[in-house]
Every structure is written in C-alpha cells, then in structure tokens.
Design a protein around this motif. Structure first.
Motif, short mmCIF file in Angstrom:
data_model
loop_
_atom_site.label_atom_id
_atom_site.label_comp_id
_atom_site.label_asym_id
_atom_site.label_seq_id
_atom_site.Cartn_x
_atom_site.Cartn_y
_atom_site.Cartn_z
N UNK A 117 1.68 1.76 -3.72
CA UNK A 117 0.58 2.31 -4.53
C UNK A 117 0.15 3.70 -4.05
N UNK A 157 0.66 1.39 -12.48
CA UNK A 157 0.56 0.26 -11.57
C UNK A 157 -0.76 -0.47 -11.77
N UNK A 211 0.83 -1.21 0.00
CA UNK A 211 0.00 0.00 0.00
C UNK A 211 0.86 1.26 0.00
N UNK A 243 -3.04 -3.02 -9.84
CA UNK A 243 -3.11 -3.50 -8.46
C UNK A 243 -4.22 -4.53 -8.30
N UNK A 254 -8.12 1.58 -1.88
CA UNK A 254 -6.79 1.21 -2.35
C UNK A 254 -6.74 1.08 -3.86
N UNK A 255 -7.81 0.49 -4.42
CA UNK A 255 -7.89 0.36 -5.86
C UNK A 255 -7.86 1.74 -6.51
N UNK A 297 -6.52 4.49 -5.17
CA UNK A 297 -5.16 5.03 -5.00
C UNK A 297 -4.23 4.52 -6.08
N UNK A 298 -4.30 3.21 -6.32
CA UNK A 298 -3.40 2.62 -7.30
C UNK A 298 -3.64 3.19 -8.69
N UNK A 299 -4.85 3.71 -8.94
CA UNK A 299 -5.15 4.31 -10.23
C UNK A 299 -4.96 5.82 -10.20
N UNK A 323 -8.62 -6.55 -14.90
CA UNK A 323 -8.77 -5.11 -14.72
C UNK A 323 -7.40 -4.44 -14.55
#
Lengths: 262, 286
Positions: free
Chosen positions: A51, A69, A48, A71, B173-174, B176-178, A133
């Motif tokens: 990311x 990234x 985390x 994830x 989190x998903x 954030x990663x994007x 995805x």
C-alpha cells in the motif's frame, strides 16, 4: 493481462531490522491469496509495502497502472474524542452518496448501520464497516490484514465466505493475512508462506489436509512450521524452494521428526 | 491590568468609525482567534497532540524576543519560531522519541529561554505580561487585520485538507492506501498550528493559547456525532468564550485573556455535567 502487483526481490526494514529479505510474488486479478507465517515474519510489513506505507529498500515493486487498493487494516484505534458515525466514516477520504454508502454496507453485510457511532459497533460490525469503506473505492485489489481479529470462529468463517463472494461479484484480487488458516483455506486460491521471503506457496488443499494445522492456534511459529512440514511431506503441486537459503527458524526444525513418515 | 490604561493606546486611526471602539476591535480579535483555534483544536485533540500545541505556543515567547532583537513585527517573529518548534517536534515524534517527556522538556525550556532572551534584548522595557497572558484590549486595526488574515488562512487550509487530515488522523496506513501522504498532512497541521499561535499571542498570550485550542474542542465532544459537528460546535464555544470572557473582564475588572479561558473552562464543565446527566439517564432507561 498484467498482474495487479508484482514483487521481485523486494526488501524492506522496520525500525532498522530487515524484515523482508527478498520477496518474490505476484497477485493476479480475481484471485484470493493468503499469507501465513510466524510472528515477525513480515506479513504486515509486506501488506504495508504494497500500500506504500513502508519504503522499498531493494528489489522491485510494480503496481498495475491506476491500481485502486481497498485496505482493511489489522486494527483501527479510533480516539474516543473523535465522534464518527458509520456514514461519515464511509465518506473518507472521498465523499460518497448515501446510495453508494448503503450499497457498500449491504455488500459487506452491514446494512442499516449508517447512523451508528463507530465506537459503538461490535467487532464483527466494525470489520464489516471497514470492508464496506474499502469496497467504496471499487478496488482492483482488496487487502485485508488480520481482518477477523476479535471475531469468533463462526464470525470469521462468515467473513471469509463474504470475501469469496465479493471476489466473484467484483472481480478484484484479494490479498490477506491470517492466523486462522483453517477458516481462510476454504476461501483461498493460493497460500504463501512468508518468513522474510516466500518459502512456500501453493494451493490450500494441501495445507487443509495437514494434521498440524490446528497448531496454528495460539502460536504463529508453530503454525508456519506445520504448513512447512506438510508441504515437504506431500510434494504434490506445491512449489517449495528447497534450494533456497533457509537461514531462519524453519531450518532449525527441518530435520525433526516430522519427516519420518515421508 | 486596568482597562482604563488601554484606551489611550488605541485612538489613532479614523477610517471606519465602528473599529475605533477598542471594545469592538477586542471583540472581533477574540472572535477571530476563537473561530480559528477551535476546529484546529479538534484535530489536536483527536490526534492527542495537546502537549504539541503547548510546546509550540510556549516557544512563541522566544519569537517575541527574536522580533524585538531584529526589529520585526511580533507576528513574523512568533510565526517563524512557532513554525520551527512545531517542525522540530513533528520530526522528533516521527522518529519515535518518548514524546510526552520530550515535549514537556521542550515546552518549558522554550518559555524559560524565551523569557531570558527577552530580558537580554530590550533596552526598551516591554510588558511581558502582555505576551504571556495577551493584551486583547490593545488590539489595533493592523493587529485585527493580521488576526483575521491569519484566522482565514487557517480555516481555508483546514477546509481544503479536511478529508485528508481526517483520514490521516484515523490511520496513517489507511491514508497511504488511498494515496494520501500522512507526512504532508502533518505538515499542514503544523503550519496551521504555528499560524494560530502567531495570531493568538496578542489575544490570549502564549501561556493560554493551548487552552483556546483544547477547551472548546473538549467541551464540544459530548454534543457531536460527526467530526464536522464537533468542529462547528467548538467554534461556537470558542467564539462565545471570547466574547463572553471579554464582557466578563469588563464587569469584574479582571484580565481579559484569562477571563476568556475561564469562561471556556466553565462551558467545558457545563458540557461535561450535561453529558454525565445524559449518560446517567440512558443507563437508567436500560
């Protein structure tokens, strides 16, 4: 070629407790790195941190410029009130064409799932859709956090073979966390043992031959111990920082019987 | 609350003849709120923020007191207080408090303090019922402008941030990663919620605003396979509830705001029944 991600003395906290106490690591394009470590060793926090979901509290974190990234989170709880087809999910956060969605699903081994509801997928299908995805962003770095949770052993073995294959096709770096060392190892170029900091890292073959690796099942702490002992026993090609401050669980077991055969 | 009384309050402006009819204005007001509240309500439902909507809406009565005290428009006062309340709740929830209890405490104390504050403020006697349950038949042309302006802003905000809001709703989190900041999306949602509360107070009143958020969204769930479909169906249900509720209140001479919510609840019941029936059938087919 610059590294995808480089951490130097990286520190991070979770709920006031310092979880990462100085992590040094680099990730290169095209390599598969697996992080192992006992529960609470900061594996997920490290992911985390990379990311950007956890703030860096010391040290440095350098991402390659324009790093994309992909994830795949440890779990994704979709509220039952949220209707979400696979096709729609793949268009988050950026809308993608039907062709691109179909291709990503095919890559991830989930061909034809478009019209299914996310809530109706099996564990394996769900993970493949999450992976699809992640692939749609054409990632430079694929991050998988316990991506095979809930899969049976053959299922996760297939999943990791798929990751290895994707790395070859896409040339992306892969960083993953797993408890299933025995399955992961075949696919990893490098294994990092984490416990607040990187205690050991090295090629997975050395870990593979460890008789203790089975101890990984059920208890993360046991597993990391097994890895650690092993690398002390056979010190070929494995970089272990012996002179590092071992103020953690590993040290307590350092002098136990495991060294008698060394 | 009889409809006869209201007619006298609404016969001042001339410009557009159609809008001179208080019923037309009421219908348009209800429609505006229904259309804006329903898609936002979907997000509130998906994110399990039902209580959050309640607390924000209930704080609106405090906004009414503020407006009266400082001689502001009700819209401004309510918007300010609703926004402050929403921000406060949003911040606290980020800090990991036991939210259901805290929100319950805040929702109810907000309304109690609001009622006490209103009683302090006015030499003017105000019709508290109008703020608690809405006064849709007294909607003037300015109100209509505010309602549709606010509703349009909410819809524009939601359409603009939709993809990011959905991603952040699925997993911070998903997001954030994007490269999406979930905190910012939560702020967008907070703002939209405060806006809806501010425009809806005249139509359904503070006590029932949350109902207009939640019930159409919940009723839409069984019929939708994508988030957008659910938002659209919810908007239709919201609009139908507003218009049908208005009509029903004329037929049965009942208070309008509660009638609107009653109809929404009946639609929800019907939807749940159809869903149950369908599940039963598909279970049999297997």
């Amino acid at each position: 070629m610059t590294s995808l991600v480089e951490l130097r003395g990286a520190r991070a906290s979770l709920g006031g407790r310092e979880v990462l106490t100085g992590v040094d690591m680099t990730l290169e394009r095209g390599e598969i790195v697996t992080i192992v470590g006992p529960n609470g060793s900061g594996k997920s926090t490290l992911m985390r941190l990379i990311i950007g979901a956890v703030p860096l509290q010391g040290g440095s974190l350098t991402r390659a410029p324009g790093l994309r990234i992909g994830y795949v989170p440890q779990k994704l709880q979709i509220d039952p009130t949220l209707p979400l087809s696979v096709r729609r999910f793949l268009s988050l956060p950026a809308r993608v064409s039907d062709a691109a969605a179909a291709e990503a699903l095919e890559h991830a081994g989930g061909t034809g799932l478009e019209q299914r509801q996310m809530a109706d997928l099996s564990g394996g299908q769900f993970q493949r859709v999450l992976l699809a995805r992640a692939l749609l962003t054409r990632p430079d770095l694929l991050i998988l956090d316990e991506a095979t949770q809930g899969l049976d052993q053959p299922g996760s073995a297939r999943f990791y073979r798929l990751i290895e294959q994707l790395r070859q096709e896409l040339g992306c770096g892969v960083l993953m966390v797993s408890h299933e060392l025995h399955v992961v190892m075949a696919a990893s170029d490098r294994v990092l043992c984490l416990n607040g900091h990187v205690c050991c890292e090295g090629a997975p073959e050395h870990v593979a031959s460890a008789p203790e690796y089975r101890a990984l099942f059920g208890s993360g702490t046991q597993g990391a111990l097994a890895l650690y002992r092993h690398q002390h026993d056979h010190d070929h090609g494995v970089a272990c920082d012996h002179d590092h401050d071992h103020g953690h669980a590993h040290h307590d077991h350092h002098d136990h019987g495991s060294h008698s055969d060394a | 609350m009889t409809t006869g009384m209201r007619i006298t309050t609404t016969t001042t402006m001339e410009a557009t003849p159609m809008l001179d009819d208080f019923l037309v204005r009421a219908a348009l007001a209800g429609l505006g709120v229904g259309l804006a509240a329903a898609p936002l309500g979907c997000l509130v439902v998906w994110r399990r923020m039902a209580y959050f909507g309640d607390a924000t809406a209930h704080a609106a009565i405090l906004g009414v007191a503020l407006s009266l005290a400082f001689d502001m428009s009700i819209f401004t006062g309510v918007l300010v207080i609703a926004l402050s309340m929403a921000m406060l709740v949003s911040t606290l929830s980020g800090k990991g408090y036991a939210m259901d209890t805290l929100l319950g405490v805040m929702a109810h104390s907000a309304i109690a303090f609001g009622l006490v504050a209103v009683s302090f403020v006015s030499g003017v006697r105000i019709d508290l019922m109008a703020y608690l349950f809405g006064d849709i038949l007294a909607v003037g042309k300015t109100d209509l402008l505010v309602i549709w302006g606010g509703a349009a802003m909410v819809l524009v905000l939601l359409v603009w941030r939709w993809q990011a809001l959905l991603t952040a709703t699925l997993s911070p989190d998903l997001a954030r990663a994007s490269g999406i900041n979930p905190e910012r999306e939560r702020l967008v949602l907070t703002l939209a919620l405060a806006l809806v509360v501010a425009v809806a107070i005249k139509v359904v009143g503070t006590l029932l605003i949350a109902a207009m958020l939640l019930i159409p969204a919940a009723a839409a769930r069984p019929f939708a396979r994508t988030p957008e479909a659910m938002a659209l169906i919810a908007a239709v249900f919201g609009g139908v509830s507003a218009l049908g509720g208005l009509q029903a209140s004329l037929w049965f001479d009942t208070p309008t705001g509660p009638s609107v919510v009653c109809l929404a609840a009946l639609i929800f019941l019907g939807a749940s029944f159809i869903d149950l029936l369908r599940r039963g059938l598909s279970a049999q087919a297997k």
